[in-house]
Design an enzyme around this catalytic site. Structure first.
Site, PDB file in Angstrom:
ATOM      1  N   TYR A  65     -14.099  15.940  -3.696  1.00  0.00           N
ATOM      2  CA  TYR A  65     -15.196  15.094  -3.222  1.00  0.00           C
ATOM      3  C   TYR A  65     -16.466  15.905  -2.984  1.00  0.00           C
ATOM      4  O   TYR A  65     -16.438  17.004  -2.420  1.00  0.00           O
ATOM      5  CB  TYR A  65     -14.796  14.401  -1.919  1.00  0.00           C
ATOM      6  N   THR A 113     -18.325   0.717  -0.697  1.00  0.00           N
ATOM      7  CA  THR A 113     -19.448  -0.092  -0.197  1.00  0.00           C
ATOM      8  C   THR A 113     -20.470  -0.383  -1.292  1.00  0.00           C
ATOM      9  O   THR A 113     -20.850  -1.544  -1.519  1.00  0.00           O
ATOM     10  CB  THR A 113     -20.145   0.635   0.969  1.00  0.00           C
ATOM     11  N   SER A 122     -30.015   3.521  -8.336  1.00  0.00           N
ATOM     12  CA  SER A 122     -30.887   4.621  -7.951  1.00  0.00           C
ATOM     13  C   SER A 122     -30.985   5.602  -9.105  1.00  0.00           C
ATOM     14  O   SER A 122     -30.064   5.712  -9.932  1.00  0.00           O
ATOM     15  CB  SER A 122     -30.315   5.341  -6.723  1.00  0.00           C
ATOM     16  N   ASP A 129     -19.839  -7.551   5.909  1.00  0.00           N
ATOM     17  CA  ASP A 129     -19.720  -6.098   5.890  1.00  0.00           C
ATOM     18  C   ASP A 129     -19.228  -5.692   4.510  1.00  0.00           C
ATOM     19  O   ASP A 129     -18.067  -5.942   4.161  1.00  0.00           O
ATOM     20  CB  ASP A 129     -18.739  -5.652   6.976  1.00  0.00           C
ATOM     21  N   LEU A 130     -20.095  -5.068   3.723  1.00  0.00           N
ATOM     22  CA  LEU A 130     -19.747  -4.709   2.347  1.00  0.00           C
ATOM     23  C   LEU A 130     -18.685  -3.627   2.277  1.00  0.00           C
ATOM     24  O   LEU A 130     -18.117  -3.391   1.204  1.00  0.00           O
ATOM     25  CB  LEU A 130     -20.999  -4.272   1.580  1.00  0.00           C
ATOM     26  N   ASN A 132     -28.043  -5.239  -1.989  1.00  0.00           N
ATOM     27  CA  ASN A 132     -28.923  -4.215  -1.439  1.00  0.00           C
ATOM     28  C   ASN A 132     -28.255  -3.330  -0.393  1.00  0.00           C
ATOM     29  O   ASN A 132     -28.891  -2.454   0.175  1.00  0.00           O
ATOM     30  CB  ASN A 132     -30.154  -4.911  -0.814  1.00  0.00           C
TER      31      ASN A 132
END
Length: 269
Positions: A139, A79, A113, A31-32, A58
């Protein structure tokens, strides 16, 4: 296959086996969004004694409302960047040894991205909000996503610089896979006006890639013969990235801050 949900991972593995009967796949939990889970996976993988020719980073979450990882880090930064930063560094000894033994460089492929062009603006404390990395203050879902994707590029370039300096047999490159219809955009249901989403999706349908098309660049970086380390790729070619993504000083600072953030977290038992 390092996956967050091992049940879904086994389903994916079985689908691959059905199409390629000779495929040898092992599903492992990673779990990243949990640094302890990343350390546990890396420890378990190293215990197998297997080589690591290619590591593809990924995992990702996109444009989610403010939330935190199990370690208290903002979810997208934690993450998309920190989890991969730790994973790569934990497996670097294996990647180096594999490259040395194989007589050809191992590969680290990081998925960024084109959204890195949309990181926080200077008036928002950007491009990286050093003082608010884990705070809801200031945020913005898309600014935070762009920030995490900028971190992917900066991390890869700093990794390449360090690997080159020591002459390590590992090539690191980063890519934009393109716009792909996957579950990555699931949080858009909560963060985008429903009408605006319908209009946007309809207008951009022509621009979306299929999953195989979207995977093409990362597969090229994992297997292609002429991949140049430290570069940002799109559509299997070196592509322009933001000026700030070439800032070596920023990349070094990100590395140092990231090292500090992951240092105190032990492996899960």
């Amino acid at each position: 296959m390092a996956v967050r949900d091992t049940s879904r991972g086994e389903t994916a593995a079985n689908s691959i086996r059905a199409q390629h009967p000779n495929a040898k796949l092992t599903v492992m939990s990673c779990d990243l969004s949990s640094l302890a889970s990343v350390r546990k996976f890396a420890s378990d993988f190293k215990a197998t004694g297997k080589p690591c020719h290619v590591l593809i980073c990924n995992a990702g979450v996109m444009a989610c409302p403010f939330m935190t990882t199990t370690d208290g880090h903002e979810m997208q930064f934690g993450t998309n960047h920190l989890g991969h930063f730790l994973l790569v560094n934990e497996l670097l000894p294996v990647l180096k040894e594999t490259g040395k033994t194989a007589g050809q460089n191992s590969r680290v492929v990081v998925l960024s991205s084109a959204a890195h062009f949309g990181s926080y603006k200077p008036k928002e404390g950007g491009p990286i909000q050093w003082d608010n990395l884990d705070s809801p203050e200031g945020y913005n879902e898309w600014g935070a996503y762009g920030q995490s994707k900028l971190c992917n590029v900066l991390f890869t370039r700093e990794l390449h610089r360090r690997l080159s300096a020591e002459g390590a047999p590992v090539t690191a490159a980063v890519c934009h896979p393109g716009m792909i219809m996957t579950e990555l955009g699931r949080h858009m249901e909560k963060t985008m006006n429903p009408l605006a989403k319908v209009v946007l999706m309809g207008a951009l349908t022509w621009a979306f890639k299929s999953i195989p098309q979207g995977a093409a660049t990362e597969v090229y970086l994992a297997t292609g013969p002429n991949v140049k380390g430290g570069e940002y790729y799109a559509d299997c070619n070196i592509s322009p990235s933001t000026a700030v993504s070439h800032d070596d000083t920023l990349g070094k600072k990100l590395w140092e801050v990231s090292e500090h953030m992951v240092a105190a977290v032990p492996a899960a038992k």
